[in-house]
Design a protein around this motif. Structure first.
Motif, PDB file in Angstrom:
ATOM      1  N   UNK A 142      -8.234   5.402  61.926  1.00 52.97           N
ATOM      2  CA  UNK A 142      -8.140   5.023  60.514  1.00 52.97           C
ATOM      3  C   UNK A 142      -8.038   6.305  59.670  1.00 52.97           C
ATOM      4  N   UNK A 143      -7.249   6.233  58.602  1.00 55.33           N
ATOM      5  CA  UNK A 143      -7.110   7.420  57.760  1.00 55.33           C
ATOM      6  C   UNK A 143      -8.436   7.753  57.083  1.00 55.33           C
ATOM      7  N   UNK A 144      -8.742   9.016  56.982  1.00 58.26           N
ATOM      8  CA  UNK A 144      -9.956   9.469  56.311  1.00 58.26           C
ATOM      9  C   UNK A 144      -9.580  10.578  55.347  1.00 58.26           C
ATOM     10  N   UNK A 145     -10.199  10.571  54.164  1.00 63.02           N
ATOM     11  CA  UNK A 145      -9.853  11.601  53.169  1.00 63.02           C
ATOM     12  C   UNK A 145     -10.249  12.980  53.660  1.00 63.02           C
ATOM     13  N   UNK A 146     -11.367  13.028  54.387  1.00 60.98           N
ATOM     14  CA  UNK A 146     -11.891  14.344  54.745  1.00 60.98           C
ATOM     15  C   UNK A 146     -11.352  14.899  56.057  1.00 60.98           C
ATOM     16  N   UNK A 147     -11.157  14.062  57.046  1.00 61.27           N
ATOM     17  CA  UNK A 147     -10.786  14.600  58.354  1.00 61.27           C
ATOM     18  C   UNK A 147      -9.423  14.142  58.879  1.00 61.27           C
ATOM     19  N   UNK A 148      -8.612  13.530  58.031  1.00 56.93           N
ATOM     20  CA  UNK A 148      -7.305  13.080  58.492  1.00 56.93           C
ATOM     21  C   UNK A 148      -7.372  11.711  59.139  1.00 56.93           C
ATOM     22  N   UNK A 149      -7.902  11.671  60.362  1.00 61.39           N
ATOM     23  CA  UNK A 149      -8.043  10.414  61.083  1.00 61.39           C
ATOM     24  C   UNK A 149      -9.433  10.361  61.696  1.00 61.39           C
ATOM     25  N   UNK A 150      -9.929   9.148  61.860  1.00 58.22           N
ATOM     26  CA  UNK A 150     -11.250   9.029  62.481  1.00 58.22           C
ATOM     27  C   UNK A 150     -11.385   7.664  63.155  1.00 58.22           C
ATOM     28  N   UNK A 151     -12.401   7.539  63.982  1.00 55.79           N
ATOM     29  CA  UNK A 151     -12.776   6.255  64.573  1.00 55.79           C
ATOM     30  C   UNK A 151     -14.108   5.827  63.968  1.00 55.79           C
ATOM     31  N   UNK A 152     -14.351   4.531  63.953  1.00 61.40           N
ATOM     32  CA  UNK A 152     -15.632   3.993  63.460  1.00 61.40           C
ATOM     33  C   UNK A 152     -16.120   2.946  64.464  1.00 61.40           C
ATOM     34  N   UNK A 153     -17.411   2.943  64.730  1.00 62.06           N
ATOM     35  CA  UNK A 153     -18.013   1.933  65.611  1.00 62.06           C
ATOM     36  C   UNK A 153     -19.114   1.223  64.833  1.00 62.06           C
TER      37      UNK A 153
END
Ligand code: CTP
Ligand code: ZN
Length: 153
Positions: free
Chosen positions: A47-58
């Motif tokens: 998922x796009x993230x403002x701070x790190x570009x892309x990230x996963x979430x659980x």
């Protein structure tokens, strides 16, 4: 525009800011999903993230991580945030961190290490580097595991 959003949870933990592609590894390390529970677990990847570009979430309903579990997740996702949710509210938010020493978290890859013998000796590592690439050294045999994620207990 239609946006696909992952549902908020009522009670449990949200592990946010996981490096992209590592969500399933986080679940595996936590031995989730457990065989006989019906609690909902969701994972989103890339998922796009403002701070790190892309990230996963659980998101794990009805579970709060214990300290050992947090240490294990920190080895995979050193910059993750753990949010504790109660009654839909974020009541606690903490950045994960790797402690100075890991006991019973990572197994020594050296087969002749005393921590792998029949002696009742728990695997114990000194943390040499907390920043990626994370570096650990066995307290007993000084071995530095090359693939730490593969050695997580
Ligand atoms: N969350 C959830 N269910 C809730 C409340 C929050 O799944 N009932 C999730 C949010 O979707 C988010 C995370 O928990 O992924 C943290 O929520 P919040 O602190 O509200 O979001 P941010 O301010 O974006 O977090 P941060 O500043 O840590 O990025
Ligand atoms: Zn060892």
């Amino acid at each position: 525009m239609k946006e696909l959003k992952i549902q908020p949870i009522k009670n449990g933990s949200v592990i946010d800011h996981i490096p992209p592609g590592k969500a399933l590894k986080v679940l595996r390390i936590l031995s989730l999903p457990k065989k006989d529970t019906t609690s909902i677990i969701s994972a989103v990847m890339n998922v796009p993230s403002e701070t790190v570009g892309k990230k996963d979430i659980v998101k794990i309903e009805d579970k709060e991580l214990d300290p050992d579990e947090s240490d294990k997740v920190a080895l995979i996702a050193p910059h993750a945030t753990v949010n504790i949710i109660r009654d839909y509210e974020v009541i606690e938010k903490h950045a994960l961190s790797i402690p100075n020493e890991l006991v019973n978290i990572v197994k020594c890859p050296n087969p002749s290490c005393i921590s792998n013998s029949n002696e009742p000796i728990s695997p114990r590592f000194k943390v040499i580097s907390k920043r990626p690439p994370i570096k650990l050294r066995c307290y007993y045999c000084e071995r530095e595991p090359a693939d730490i994620e593969a050695q997580i207990i």
